[in-house]
Enzyme design. Structure first.
Site, PDB file in Angstrom:
ATOM      1  N   TYR A  58      -3.665  -0.319   9.899  1.00  0.00           N
ATOM      2  CA  TYR A  58      -3.394  -0.527   8.525  1.00  0.00           C
ATOM      3  C   TYR A  58      -1.892  -0.209   8.198  1.00  0.00           C
ATOM      4  O   TYR A  58      -1.126  -1.019   7.271  1.00  0.00           O
ATOM      5  CB  TYR A  58      -4.220   0.416   7.675  1.00  0.00           C
ATOM      6  CG  TYR A  58      -4.504  -0.216   5.969  1.00  0.00           C
ATOM      7  CD1 TYR A  58      -5.069  -1.223   5.698  1.00  0.00           C
ATOM      8  CD2 TYR A  58      -3.788   0.791   5.260  1.00  0.00           C
ATOM      9  CE1 TYR A  58      -5.257  -1.458   4.337  1.00  0.00           C
ATOM     10  CE2 TYR A  58      -3.980   0.358   3.921  1.00  0.00           C
ATOM     11  CZ  TYR A  58      -4.530  -0.798   3.596  1.00  0.00           C
ATOM     12  OH  TYR A  58      -4.705  -1.082   2.085  1.00  0.00           O
ATOM     13  N   SER A 107       0.976  -1.059   0.089  1.00  0.00           N
ATOM     14  CA  SER A 107       0.062  -0.009  -0.127  1.00  0.00           C
ATOM     15  C   SER A 107       0.957   1.197   0.025  1.00  0.00           C
ATOM     16  O   SER A 107       2.045   1.311   0.192  1.00  0.00           O
ATOM     17  CB  SER A 107      -0.630  -0.140   1.180  1.00  0.00           C
ATOM     18  OG  SER A 107      -1.482   1.162   1.512  1.00  0.00           O
TER      19      SER A 107
HETATM   20  P1  NAP Z   1     -11.826  -5.013  -0.978  1.00  0.00           P
HETATM   21  O1  NAP Z   1     -12.615  -4.336  -2.061  1.00  0.00           O
HETATM   22  O2  NAP Z   1     -12.338  -4.797   0.482  1.00  0.00           O
HETATM   23  O3  NAP Z   1     -11.581  -6.535  -1.123  1.00  0.00           O
HETATM   24  C1  NAP Z   1     -10.759  -7.118  -0.168  1.00  0.00           C
HETATM   25  C2  NAP Z   1     -11.058  -8.769  -0.100  1.00  0.00           C
HETATM   26  O4  NAP Z   1     -10.413  -9.296   0.902  1.00  0.00           O
HETATM   27  C3  NAP Z   1     -12.628  -9.099  -0.273  1.00  0.00           C
HETATM   28  O5  NAP Z   1     -12.728 -10.382  -1.230  1.00  0.00           O
HETATM   29  C4  NAP Z   1     -12.723  -9.835   1.159  1.00  0.00           C
HETATM   30  O6  NAP Z   1     -13.638 -10.943   1.334  1.00  0.00           O
HETATM   31  C5  NAP Z   1     -11.289 -10.511   1.362  1.00  0.00           C
HETATM   32  N1  NAP Z   1     -10.877 -10.811   3.069  1.00  0.00           N
HETATM   33  C6  NAP Z   1     -11.177  -9.822   3.671  1.00  0.00           C
HETATM   34  N2  NAP Z   1     -10.805 -10.309   4.969  1.00  0.00           N
HETATM   35  C7  NAP Z   1     -10.440 -11.715   4.687  1.00  0.00           C
HETATM   36  C8  NAP Z   1     -10.008 -12.943   5.417  1.00  0.00           C
HETATM   37  N3  NAP Z   1      -9.820 -12.699   6.618  1.00  0.00           N
HETATM   38  N4  NAP Z   1      -9.707 -14.072   4.590  1.00  0.00           N
HETATM   39  C9  NAP Z   1     -10.030 -14.047   3.400  1.00  0.00           C
HETATM   40  N5  NAP Z   1     -10.574 -13.018   2.612  1.00  0.00           N
HETATM   41  C10 NAP Z   1     -10.847 -11.897   3.293  1.00  0.00           C
HETATM   42  O7  NAP Z   1     -10.305  -4.377  -0.937  1.00  0.00           O
HETATM   43  P2  NAP Z   1      -9.620  -3.884  -2.363  1.00  0.00           P
HETATM   44  O8  NAP Z   1      -9.502  -2.583  -2.464  1.00  0.00           O
HETATM   45  O9  NAP Z   1      -9.697  -4.818  -3.396  1.00  0.00           O
HETATM   46  O10 NAP Z   1      -7.934  -4.439  -1.447  1.00  0.00           O
HETATM   47  C11 NAP Z   1      -7.310  -5.548  -1.617  1.00  0.00           C
HETATM   48  C12 NAP Z   1      -6.046  -5.538  -1.196  1.00  0.00           C
HETATM   49  O11 NAP Z   1      -5.365  -4.301  -1.678  1.00  0.00           O
HETATM   50  C13 NAP Z   1      -6.214  -5.448   0.406  1.00  0.00           C
HETATM   51  O12 NAP Z   1      -5.070  -6.065   1.029  1.00  0.00           O
HETATM   52  C14 NAP Z   1      -6.116  -3.672   0.408  1.00  0.00           C
HETATM   53  O13 NAP Z   1      -5.406  -3.286   1.545  1.00  0.00           O
HETATM   54  C15 NAP Z   1      -4.893  -3.578  -0.716  1.00  0.00           C
HETATM   55  N6  NAP Z   1      -5.028  -2.219  -1.047  1.00  0.00           N
HETATM   56  C16 NAP Z   1      -6.003  -1.587  -1.676  1.00  0.00           C
HETATM   57  C17 NAP Z   1      -6.008  -0.261  -2.104  1.00  0.00           C
HETATM   58  C18 NAP Z   1      -7.111   0.699  -2.728  1.00  0.00           C
HETATM   59  O14 NAP Z   1      -6.773   1.554  -2.878  1.00  0.00           O
HETATM   60  N7  NAP Z   1      -8.278  -0.013  -2.869  1.00  0.00           N
HETATM   61  C19 NAP Z   1      -4.726   0.256  -2.134  1.00  0.00           C
HETATM   62  C20 NAP Z   1      -3.653  -0.220  -1.719  1.00  0.00           C
HETATM   63  C21 NAP Z   1      -3.645  -1.481  -1.061  1.00  0.00           C
HETATM   64  P3  NAP Z   1     -15.224 -10.633   1.978  1.00  0.00           P
HETATM   65  O15 NAP Z   1     -15.739  -9.245   1.327  1.00  0.00           O
HETATM   66  O16 NAP Z   1     -15.986 -11.823   1.504  1.00  0.00           O
HETATM   67  O17 NAP Z   1     -14.644 -10.266   3.280  1.00  0.00           O
HETATM   68  C1  GCO Z   2      -6.745   5.183   3.356  1.00  0.00           C
HETATM   69  C2  GCO Z   2      -6.947   4.548   1.986  1.00  0.00           C
HETATM   70  C3  GCO Z   2      -5.783   3.407   1.873  1.00  0.00           C
HETATM   71  C4  GCO Z   2      -5.756   2.796   0.583  1.00  0.00           C
HETATM   72  C5  GCO Z   2      -4.273   2.247   0.095  1.00  0.00           C
HETATM   73  C6  GCO Z   2      -3.460   3.398  -0.293  1.00  0.00           C
HETATM   74  O1  GCO Z   2      -7.864   5.300   3.897  1.00  0.00           O
HETATM   75  O2  GCO Z   2      -5.790   6.148   3.369  1.00  0.00           O
HETATM   76  O3  GCO Z   2      -7.826   3.487   1.981  1.00  0.00           O
HETATM   77  O4  GCO Z   2      -5.038   3.228   2.803  1.00  0.00           O
HETATM   78  O5  GCO Z   2      -6.550   1.961   0.382  1.00  0.00           O
HETATM   79  O6  GCO Z   2      -4.019   1.179   0.696  1.00  0.00           O
HETATM   80  O7  GCO Z   2      -2.401   2.505  -0.957  1.00  0.00           O
END
Ligand code: NAP
Ligand code: GCO
Length: 262
Positions: free
Chosen positions: A161, A148
């Protein structure tokens, strides 16, 4: 040796994307499938795995879903064994499952802090530990940890986080250090601000964070799941066999930018 685009192909590989039901995980799974990999995903509930099955079916992908929680070591070991028997040795593990809790630190309970660390940091440790023996035996493997901006930066309300994602960056480097000699590469992808359900509350019309993040991003937009797909294929493929312990930030330039002058 002549370079071939085939070095990006993933034919015959088995990829497990944790939490790959929707959002970033699903987008990465789609790309790995397009490159030739067989997709396996998981979630905690039957209902969620069924939702994933529907999403993959609609995308024309033959994926197999398993119900288990990435924080439950016993369940993870059992599921990995079952996947190895039913689908094959896991060649590519994408540690994608993750949660965020946006709470000011002084208001955050230790239970909530622990839960975020458990899913976002202990989960990838447990998952990696379970798949590494199969990779060692096979003599190759790829682990991609979804990091992230918060692997590098802090911000109000995301203490747990940021601690988890900073830790995940260092777990990535440590897995690289400990298993590189087995031809196992562990890298991270550090997405910038990506439009998924996780960030939906921040993107609501009129939310000050929406304008703030666009101004902080040289690309001047939110990222999309598609923006991450090429990097995921690269880090899963033979093309990255000498790339190890690296975090590839796919952030539209956020980390390079001091911000707009007032
Ligand atoms: P999301 O839309 O909230 O999806 C997260 C997924 O993780 C869901 O399918 C959820 O399933 C699953 N999950 C949560 N807890 C779990 C557990 N204990 N065991 C198995 N599955 C679990 O999130 P996203 O934005 O796609 O993010 C995916 C990853 O990228 C995360 O690690 C997040 O921190 C990272 N990330 C996101 C962003 C962003 O801007 N969106 C940026 C940087 C990093 P359920 O819904 O069924 O619980
Ligand atoms: C926040 C965001 C993030 C992003 C992501 C950034 O509240 O600042 O949700 O942390 O999802 O991980 O890279």
């Amino acid at each position: 040796m002549t370079f071939s685009m085939d070095s990006f192909r993933l034919d015959g590989k088995v990829a497990l994307v944790t939490g790959g039901i929707y959002g970033i995980g699903f987008g990465i799974a789609q790309a790995l499938s397009e490159a030739g990999a067989t997709i396996v995903y998981n979630s905690v509930t039957e209902a969620s795995v069924a939702e994933g099955a529907e999403n993959y079916k609609n995308a024309g992908i033959d994926a197999k879903g398993y119900v288990f929680d990435v924080t439950d070591e016993e369940a993870v070991i059992k599921a990995v064994k079952q996947i190895e028997e039913e689908v094959g040795t896991i060649d590519i593990l994408v540690n994608n499952a993750g949660i965020i809790k946006r709470t000011p630190m002084l208001e955050m309970s230790v239970e909530d802090f622990r839960q975020v660390i458990d899913i976002d940091l202990n989960g990838p440790f447990i998952m990696s530990k379970a798949v590494l023996p199969g990779m060692i035996e096979k003599g190759s493997g790829k682990i991609i940890n979804i990091c992230s901006m918060m692997s590098e930066l802090g911000r109000e309300t995301v203490s747990a986080y940021a601690a988890a994602k900073g830790g995940l960056k260092m777990l990535t480097k440590n897995i690289c250090s400990e298993f590189g000699e087995h031809n196992i590469q562990c890298n991270g992808i550090g997405p910038g601000y990506i439009a998924t359900p996780q960030t939906a509350p921040l993107r609501e019309e009129g939310h000050p964070f929406n304008d703030f993040i666009i101004a902080k991003t040289p690309a001047a937009r939110w990222g999309t799941v598609e923006d991450l797909q090429g990097s995921a294929v690269f880090l899963s493929s033979q093309a990255s066999d000498f790339v190890n312990g690296h975090i590839l930030y796919v952030d539209g330039g956020i980390l390079a930018y001091i911000g707009k002058q007032p």
